[in-house]
Write a protein that holds these residues in place. Structure first.
Motif, PDB file in Angstrom:
ATOM      1  N   TYR A  42      76.351   7.514 -46.345  1.00 31.87           N
ATOM      2  CA  TYR A  42      76.253   8.382 -47.227  1.00 31.87           C
ATOM      3  C   TYR A  42      74.891   8.589 -47.969  1.00 31.87           C
ATOM      4  O   TYR A  42      74.072   7.533 -48.088  1.00 31.87           O
ATOM      5  N   SER A  43      74.679   9.787 -48.821  1.00 25.31           N
ATOM      6  CA  SER A  43      73.375   9.850 -49.462  1.00 25.31           C
ATOM      7  C   SER A  43      74.019   9.886 -51.055  1.00 25.31           C
ATOM      8  O   SER A  43      75.120  10.298 -51.262  1.00 25.31           O
ATOM      9  N   TRP A  44      73.142   9.283 -51.820  1.00 21.79           N
ATOM     10  CA  TRP A  44      73.613   9.258 -53.344  1.00 21.79           C
ATOM     11  C   TRP A  44      72.769  10.489 -54.014  1.00 21.79           C
ATOM     12  O   TRP A  44      71.527  10.538 -53.924  1.00 21.79           O
ATOM     13  N   LEU A  45      73.465  11.378 -54.514  1.00 21.79           N
ATOM     14  CA  LEU A  45      72.767  12.371 -55.484  1.00 21.79           C
ATOM     15  C   LEU A  45      72.465  11.957 -56.684  1.00 21.79           C
ATOM     16  O   LEU A  45      72.838  10.612 -57.176  1.00 21.79           O
ATOM     17  N   PRO A  46      71.862  12.584 -57.677  1.00 17.21           N
ATOM     18  CA  PRO A  46      71.212  12.110 -58.911  1.00 17.21           C
ATOM     19  C   PRO A  46      72.178  11.285 -59.727  1.00 17.21           C
ATOM     20  O   PRO A  46      72.121  10.151 -60.124  1.00 17.21           O
ATOM     21  N   LEU A  49      73.471   8.018 -58.156  1.00 17.95           N
ATOM     22  CA  LEU A  49      72.399   6.926 -58.095  1.00 17.95           C
ATOM     23  C   LEU A  49      72.278   6.225 -59.517  1.00 17.95           C
ATOM     24  O   LEU A  49      72.174   5.039 -59.360  1.00 17.95           O
ATOM     25  N   ARG A  53      72.802   2.322 -59.812  1.00 15.16           N
ATOM     26  CA  ARG A  53      71.838   1.637 -60.259  1.00 15.16           C
ATOM     27  C   ARG A  53      72.082   0.786 -61.630  1.00 15.16           C
ATOM     28  O   ARG A  53      71.847  -0.366 -61.948  1.00 15.16           O
ATOM     29  N   GLU A  70      65.800 -13.997 -57.412  1.00 19.34           N
ATOM     30  CA  GLU A  70      66.001 -12.801 -56.620  1.00 19.34           C
ATOM     31  C   GLU A  70      64.888 -12.795 -55.531  1.00 19.34           C
ATOM     32  O   GLU A  70      63.798 -12.925 -55.779  1.00 19.34           O
TER      33      GLU A  70
END
Lengths: 581, 581
Positions: A42-46, A49, A53, A70
């Motif tokens: 899948y892609s993350w649209l604005p 995302l 985040r 980290e």
């Protein structure tokens, strides 16, 4: 930040996507959060995302707070370390493998135990260097046989994986506890409803492995919980409470009976209750012996295994698998019965098993002094009152019988009920498997090497976005908890009048100045379309600037409860700031 | 944040790694910022990851500020879109290809033009939706033939790639300009020394493509700059200033000469100056005709091409390649000469080329009225005073002659000097190639479709970490600019006395309370080791708590200049806050 919907790269959909089955998948696609690129990819649209985040940031904050450090590994990894631990092969078709231009083997990391162990080995040498916890938040790759449910089970997904490195078993227990506590904080901060289940029955040690399961009806994992406490466990991990052993003295003698045509428990019980034996029998009084063949990894020969369970329960293949792991098993075929004529199908009893040295494991309920109806190793014959510990002594017990709702909870607090969940976190005491395979040790104070013991801990970060959606959505759309919402407030300009748009811009600017993230619907669309989109998108507070503006008021709506309040324009900034801080 | 070196996952190295050639690679490994996992594949240790994230944050801030919207694509991509644009094949061995468990073809994204175009196509339909700029910050994969220099040229690397979508050419020019301006802001914020070079000679339009090259001696890219202006260009993009055309009237006639044994320019010039021709000749007076065969992609037949350049210059294969692209070329072999007997090797002149319809392109210096010594198409013969525009008319000009230091700058401001750089950014007017291939169009106001024109813009985010290191390091180690340093201040407790450690902890706590990120060296190591590590790690401000503490002072050292100042303990917090804010 002010995000204007007139220019935002977002187009909501009125229809559910054809390939979506679960609510989070449907809504995240409809609300324009994610888009499918390939199965499980899948892609993350604005807006999506932003939620991702925010979840990631909460995970990072808590990992940092516990003192984990980290780092970041590549996803493209050479074969060799995974060869050393045999995972190159063990992972089977779940592993994405590829070759580079020189023909060298690479893989896309499904999880990074090897790399972490090798990196610590490269940097640390002395016992003084330990303990250590490292983590990364990074895309993982698993070639799932059935990627499904959108980002719930993808083939590329964002994961937080961490690893602890300790000198001693006690140290590992501490590191494990610290991770477990951190996971509790993370999932609590995300407002998730979840349980912590023991992932295995404990053969490897008390709390060697626990899973965090978010409760959702569409969950793939079944687990049980107690009606009387917060006990919860994977079905595989449920420990059957054994009744107390009984005195053997005075128990009736075992007697064989001719029970013609009773190869099944049902026919047997019916026959017994039709015969004049002076009492009533239920399936739970019978002992069913189920035959398997078992083989350890690498072995070529199969060994026979008999599992004795009360006749009212089936053997649960998943529980059996967990109990036998890492050995594999198969049910017995006709040819196997033919080779072992002492196994009389439908009438197998403990005597023939033990005489013929077949490994015989029984359900924990089969304690000393319990009397059973079971096979007499002869067609059409059963034994009644065969007493465990007197007439037969099994080789041990096994957790293989099915677990049912209503069973007593192992902690004695109530009965078990079934629930469904999705794994959102996993904490696991790995021990020394990887350290042994990869040579990770520290020089002790006495100059002798100490093999490091590891823990491995994972959180499915991208999955969490879908899980939160699953636990919060309603019939109108998504309902984000404030801490992960793509904006703090959604300002809807409900009408085309220029003064409304002006008021919307001013409100957005004033809120922004107070540190509030605003999603401003400044599109020329109709109020109805905008209201629908606002519900679908799911920002927790919606401010509607509409007709009331002429009277100096706007409407503030709570997305979750649906409560609407009229607020004077003058005080709306303070009101919203109060809600969001 | 306070980071204590006693527990930080960091071990500095005294020796340069064996595989490292360039300073940034050596120092980033020695200072414990990165570790090699495989050729061109690196992991980021804690300090390295912090620098990477700070660079990333600056890139993100500026992209957001220009109104570009962040989304995120997967790295694992299906073959089909790349098939549609032919890049599945065109990428050749640079592309990482793999199959999933079902045998479907996938690739690891080297760049995402196809996916962005398809996604916009999926969401947008009307001309009212445009313009649009989208970006992502994401790991990219390229199977470089020679991964080198650590993270400078890796096979997995973090990149910001963005794409603009416009209805018109003018819109594209605007989007391009906005990106270019944003790149300038980003690289300026990172304190980088860089030039913006034209990446091609402009055949596709004035500013169709520019590269941002950071100036570093170890750079892979050669470029030229003017001594008199900020003109800079890739060697491929240098446009040769043509002299003005000259009057043909009164020029001497062309005359063939017997020039025995002069197949090379050197032998020819020597012969001419030995003959009694009344003047002196240099190589620059001769016109050398070099033969190639040329083929367009997909064509099977090769065509002859003659390139005429002044005899003092070679044909530069990279400039020729850029000029002929997308056609490919080869130098002529013996067999080709044999097939074309009119080509008299060493003595090829314009006459035979033009009579035999060989395409003939000349250097821009060959303007009308210039007179040349060139081949007479007969062994051992040359023509003198062959005048362009009178005795021969070429088919056109070509930028193929080598560019040399001292050549006049194309903008007329000075002369060219050579420099070396590393590409850190690239802005490119893609045009409609991808929209055409993937069917990305918008419905216009007149209901007719408008093919969208795209721009593509990239910044190598992980590479920037190495580039900054290359431009700032000194003989003692790394020297980070404050805005990307892994900490604001490095507090060194120089001594084992408990009061020193106490003072260090107190200072760290006080600084932290003021929002300063502190790296606290609280290890039991010797002051010498700690000083060396502080220099190597490269935090811009170092505070040494040592013997002076007894007199109420600590030492504040500027890592870049080496300046040391004694500061009263009471005022050191204010002093450091002043430096870092």
């Amino acid at each position: 930040m002010i995000t204007r919907m007139s220019t935002l790269f977002l187009r909501t959909l009125r229809e559910d996507p054809a390939d979506a089955e679960v609510p989070s998948h449907k809504l995240l696609v409809r609300a324009g959060y994610v888009r499918r690129v390939a199965p499980g990819v899948y892609s993350w649209l604005p807006l999506g995302l932003r939620v991702l985040r925010k979840v990631e940031a909460i995970v990072r904050e808590e990992m940092d707070a516990m003192g984990a450090q980290e780092i970041q590994f590549p996803a493209l990894l050479p074969r060799e370390p995974y060869e050393a631990t045999n995972r190159w092969t063990e992972y089977g078709p779940n592993l994405f493998r590829l070759k580079d231009r020189k023909g060298n083997d690479y893989l896309l990391g499904p999880t990074h135990e090897e790399l972490f162990a090798l990196t610590v080995k490269g940097e640390y040498a002395s016992y003084k260097d330990y303990p250590l916890s490292l983590y990364q938040i990074q895309n993982k790759y698993r070639d799932e046989a059935r990627p499904r449910a959108g980002i719930l089970r993808g083939r590329e997904f964002l994961m937080k994986d961490s690893y602890s490195f300790d000198l001693t078993d006690e140290g590992l227990v501490e590191s494990y506890a610290a991770h477990r506590a951190t996971y509790v904080r993370i999932f609590d901060r995300l407002n998730l409803r979840y349980v912590i289940v023991k992932a295995t029955s404990g053969a490897m040690g008390g709390s060697a492995s626990e899973e965090f399961l978010a409760e959702v009806p569409i969950g793939e994992d079944t687990f049980v919980r107690s009606t009387g406490s917060d006990y919860a466990a994977n079905v595989e991990a449920v420990v059957t409470p054994a009744p107390p052993a009984r005195e053997l003295d005075g128990l009736p003698e075992a007697r064989a009976h001719h029970t013609p045509g009773t190869p099944t428990i049902d026919t047997l019980v019916e026959f017994l209750n039709g015969a004049d034996l002076g009492r009533t029998f239920t399936a739970a009084d019978t002992l069913k012996n189920v035959l398997f063949k078992v083989r350890l990894p690498g072995a070529t020969e199969w060994d026979l295994l008999a599992v004795g369970v009360p006749g009212d329960r089936e053997v649960d293949p998943k529980r059996l698998e967990a109990a036998l792991s890492p050995a594999e098993f198969q049910v017995l075929e006709e040819a196997d019965f033919a080779k072992n004529p002492f196994l009389v199908k439908g009438y197998i009893g403990p005597r023939a098993l033990l005489e013929n040295k077949v490994r015989y494991l029984v359900d924990p309920r089969v304690v000393t002094g319990t009397a059973w109806v079971t096979g007499a190793d002869q067609a059409d014959h059963h034994v009644v009152d065969l007493v465990a510990g007197r007439d037969f002594t099994p080789d041990g017990t096994i957790e293989a019988a099915e677990v049912r709702e209503g069973d007593p909870a192992p902690d004695g607090t109530g009965t078990l009920v079934a629930a469904r969940g999705i794994e959102i976190g996993h904490v696991f005491q790995l021990g020394r498997k990887y350290s042994d395979a990869l040579g990770l040790s520290a020089l002790g104070a006495d100059s002798k090497p100490i093999t490091i013991t590891m823990g491995s801990y994972g959180i499915g970060v991208s999955r969490l976005v879908a899980v939160i959606a699953e636990q919060t959505f309603d019939s109108s759309g998504l309902v984000w908890p404030r801490q992960v919402s793509p904006a703090d407030v959604h300002v809807v300009v409900a009408g085309k009048d220029a003064t409304l748009l002006e008021a919307g811009e001013k409100l957005a600017t004033d809120l922004h100045a107070r540190g509030v993230d605003v999603l401003l619907d400044d599109r020329p669309a109709s109020p109805g379309v905008k209201f629908k989109d606002a519900e679908l998108i799911g920002v927790p507070t919606i401010v509607v600037i509409g007709r009331g503006l002429a009277n100096g008021v706007v409407e503030v709506k709570d997305r979750a409860t649906g409560d609407r309040t009229e607020i004077a324009v003058d005080s709306v900034v303070a009101h919203v700031v109060g809600l969001t801080s």
